[in-house]
Design a protein around this motif. Structure first.
Motif, mmCIF file in Angstrom:
data_model
loop_
_atom_site.group_PDB
_atom_site.id
_atom_site.type_symbol
_atom_site.label_atom_id
_atom_site.label_comp_id
_atom_site.label_asym_id
_atom_site.label_seq_id
_atom_site.Cartn_x
_atom_site.Cartn_y
_atom_site.Cartn_z
ATOM 1 N N GLY A 133 1.140 -1.174 0.249
ATOM 2 C CA GLY A 133 0.043 -0.104 -0.305
ATOM 3 C C GLY A 133 1.115 0.951 0.009
ATOM 4 N N SER A 134 2.066 1.388 -0.369
ATOM 5 C CA SER A 134 3.157 2.040 -0.195
ATOM 6 C C SER A 134 2.501 3.485 -1.387
ATOM 7 N N LEU A 135 2.184 2.674 -2.254
ATOM 8 C CA LEU A 135 2.228 3.246 -4.033
ATOM 9 C C LEU A 135 1.308 3.234 -4.060
ATOM 10 N N THR A 136 0.192 3.877 -4.776
ATOM 11 C CA THR A 136 -0.865 4.371 -5.162
ATOM 12 C C THR A 136 -1.511 5.158 -6.198
ATOM 13 N N SER A 137 -2.149 4.642 -7.375
ATOM 14 C CA SER A 137 -2.243 5.104 -8.114
ATOM 15 C C SER A 137 -4.155 5.638 -8.853
ATOM 16 N N THR A 138 -4.145 6.468 -9.276
ATOM 17 C CA THR A 138 -5.930 7.138 -9.592
ATOM 18 C C THR A 138 -5.943 6.543 -10.962
ATOM 19 N N GLY A 139 -4.579 5.605 -11.882
ATOM 20 C CA GLY A 139 -5.295 4.747 -12.802
ATOM 21 C C GLY A 139 -6.357 3.979 -13.133
ATOM 22 N N GLY A 140 -6.782 3.394 -13.884
ATOM 23 C CA GLY A 140 -7.113 2.078 -14.227
ATOM 24 C C GLY A 140 -6.663 1.174 -15.706
ATOM 25 N N ASP A 141 -7.044 -0.108 -16.194
ATOM 26 C CA ASP A 141 -6.923 -1.168 -16.368
ATOM 27 C C ASP A 141 -7.491 -1.102 -18.082
ATOM 28 N N GLY A 142 -6.808 -1.496 -18.754
ATOM 29 C CA GLY A 142 -7.729 -2.136 -19.685
ATOM 30 C C GLY A 142 -7.392 -0.518 -21.014
ATOM 31 N N LEU A 143 -6.427 0.504 -20.590
ATOM 32 C CA LEU A 143 -7.065 2.336 -21.877
ATOM 33 C C LEU A 143 -6.997 0.979 -22.582
ATOM 34 N N GLU A 144 -7.554 2.504 -23.201
ATOM 35 C CA GLU A 144 -8.230 2.380 -24.832
ATOM 36 C C GLU A 144 -6.774 3.080 -25.490
ATOM 37 N N ILE A 145 -6.899 1.815 -26.055
ATOM 38 C CA ILE A 145 -5.847 2.747 -27.282
ATOM 39 C C ILE A 145 -5.944 3.868 -28.482
ATOM 40 N N ASN A 146 -4.837 4.231 -28.815
ATOM 41 C CA ASN A 146 -5.377 5.644 -29.033
ATOM 42 C C ASN A 146 -5.617 7.133 -28.901
ATOM 43 N N LYS A 147 -5.658 6.357 -26.972
ATOM 44 C CA LYS A 147 -7.260 7.658 -26.410
ATOM 45 C C LYS A 147 -6.073 8.274 -24.840
ATOM 46 N N GLU A 148 -5.273 9.144 -24.741
ATOM 47 C CA GLU A 148 -4.709 9.701 -23.179
ATOM 48 C C GLU A 148 -5.239 9.069 -22.360
ATOM 49 N N ALA A 149 -4.373 8.828 -21.801
ATOM 50 C CA ALA A 149 -5.110 8.061 -19.625
ATOM 51 C C ALA A 149 -4.077 9.033 -19.263
ATOM 52 N N HIS A 150 -4.300 9.148 -17.537
ATOM 53 C CA HIS A 150 -3.887 10.180 -16.823
ATOM 54 C C HIS A 150 -4.118 9.458 -15.091
ATOM 55 N N ALA A 151 -2.526 9.577 -14.896
ATOM 56 C CA ALA A 151 -2.624 8.839 -13.740
ATOM 57 C C ALA A 151 -2.082 9.359 -12.437
ATOM 58 N N LYS A 152 -2.102 9.769 -11.476
ATOM 59 C CA LYS A 152 -1.802 10.397 -10.410
ATOM 60 C C LYS A 152 -1.045 9.389 -9.270
ATOM 61 N N VAL A 153 -0.108 9.320 -9.789
ATOM 62 C CA VAL A 153 0.831 8.288 -8.628
ATOM 63 C C VAL A 153 1.346 9.182 -7.047
ATOM 64 N N THR A 154 0.955 8.493 -6.170
ATOM 65 C CA THR A 154 1.662 8.916 -4.877
ATOM 66 C C THR A 154 2.654 7.604 -4.233
ATOM 67 N N VAL A 155 4.184 8.009 -3.936
ATOM 68 C CA VAL A 155 4.489 6.687 -2.787
ATOM 69 C C VAL A 155 4.434 7.869 -1.587
ATOM 70 N N THR A 156 4.611 7.257 -0.837
ATOM 71 C CA THR A 156 4.146 6.922 1.078
ATOM 72 C C THR A 156 5.439 6.332 1.189
ATOM 73 N N ILE A 157 6.740 6.970 1.745
ATOM 74 C CA ILE A 157 7.733 5.842 1.126
ATOM 75 C C ILE A 157 8.200 5.408 3.296
ATOM 76 N N PRO A 158 7.926 4.063 2.841
ATOM 77 C CA PRO A 158 8.244 3.697 4.239
ATOM 78 C C PRO A 158 9.520 4.433 4.907
ATOM 79 N N THR A 159 8.937 4.042 6.424
ATOM 80 C CA THR A 159 9.601 5.084 7.626
ATOM 81 C C THR A 159 11.237 4.597 7.811
ATOM 82 N N ASN A 160 10.746 3.298 7.823
ATOM 83 C CA ASN A 160 11.836 2.488 7.520
ATOM 84 C C ASN A 160 13.330 2.364 6.465
#
Length: 196
Positions: A123-150
């Motif tokens: 769960g340290s890395l999350t994305s707002t994107g999806g699967d099964g992207l449509e070809i020849n169409k832009e898709a956007h994703a916001k990726v958040t990485v919460t780096i574990p304290t250790n």
């Protein structure tokens, strides 16, 4: 004077032209000359960093076809106090079966004792994107990485930090398995270095 080419001359000049075209990518954008299945770029948060797998769809023998692209958008940020990395991507696939959910990305950091990874497995890395992207169409994703304290101190002092994208995931239907020979890499080390 004759303007005929021998087959040998044709092959020689074709090879030179191919190298020139391929080499020209070294001087544009953030990309560098590399394996087309593993494009690489160095990210600067002030500008988009666009890569491609060099795939084309349509046209005649790929000529005039549609080119895929993967963009790590400008404005990425890392907040040390919370250990949070925020990145935004734009993807333009030209083939079926690609996705931009969290398991398609990983953070790789390099220390004296080798390569290490932060993934979506815990769960340290999350994305707002999806699967099964449509070809020849832009898709956007916001990726958040919460780096574990250790590992936060190790990431911040790492020799290099990269974000990697694997367009096709689950080659064998397992979350920890990807088509590992095809991936894009952006060097994002600069986001972890304090500005002076």
């Amino acid at each position: 004077m004759s303007y005929t080419f021998s087959r040998r001359d044709f092959m020689k000049y074709s090879a030179v032209a191919a190298v020139a075209v391929a080499g020209s990518s070294m001087f544009t954008g953030c990309g560098s000359f590399s394996n087309p299945n593993r494009p690489f770029g160095t990210y600067n948060k002030e500008a988009d960093c666009k890569l491609t797998f060099s795939g084309k769809s349509g046209g005649f023998l790929g000529i005039g076809g549609t080119q895929d692209y993967l963009v790590l958008n400008k404005g990425g940020s890392y907040t040390s106090s919370s250990g949070t990395l925020n990145l935004e991507f734009t993807h333009y696939p030209i083939s079926e079966g690609t996705g931009i959910t969290a398991p398609h990305y990983q953070l790789k950091y390099v220390t004296d004792d080798g390569n290490h990874y932060v993934t979506s497995a815990d769960g340290s890395l999350t994305s707002t994107g999806g699967d099964g992207l449509e070809i020849n169409k832009e898709a956007h994703a916001k990726v958040t990485v919460t780096i574990p304290t250790n590992v936060k101190a190790d990431v911040e002092k790492a020799k290099a930090v990269y974000i990697q994208y694997f367009p096709r995931h689950n080659a064998l239907g397992k979350d920890n398995d990807t088509y590992g020979d095809v991936y894009a890499t952006w060097d994002i080390t600069s986001l972890f270095k304090p500005t002076t």
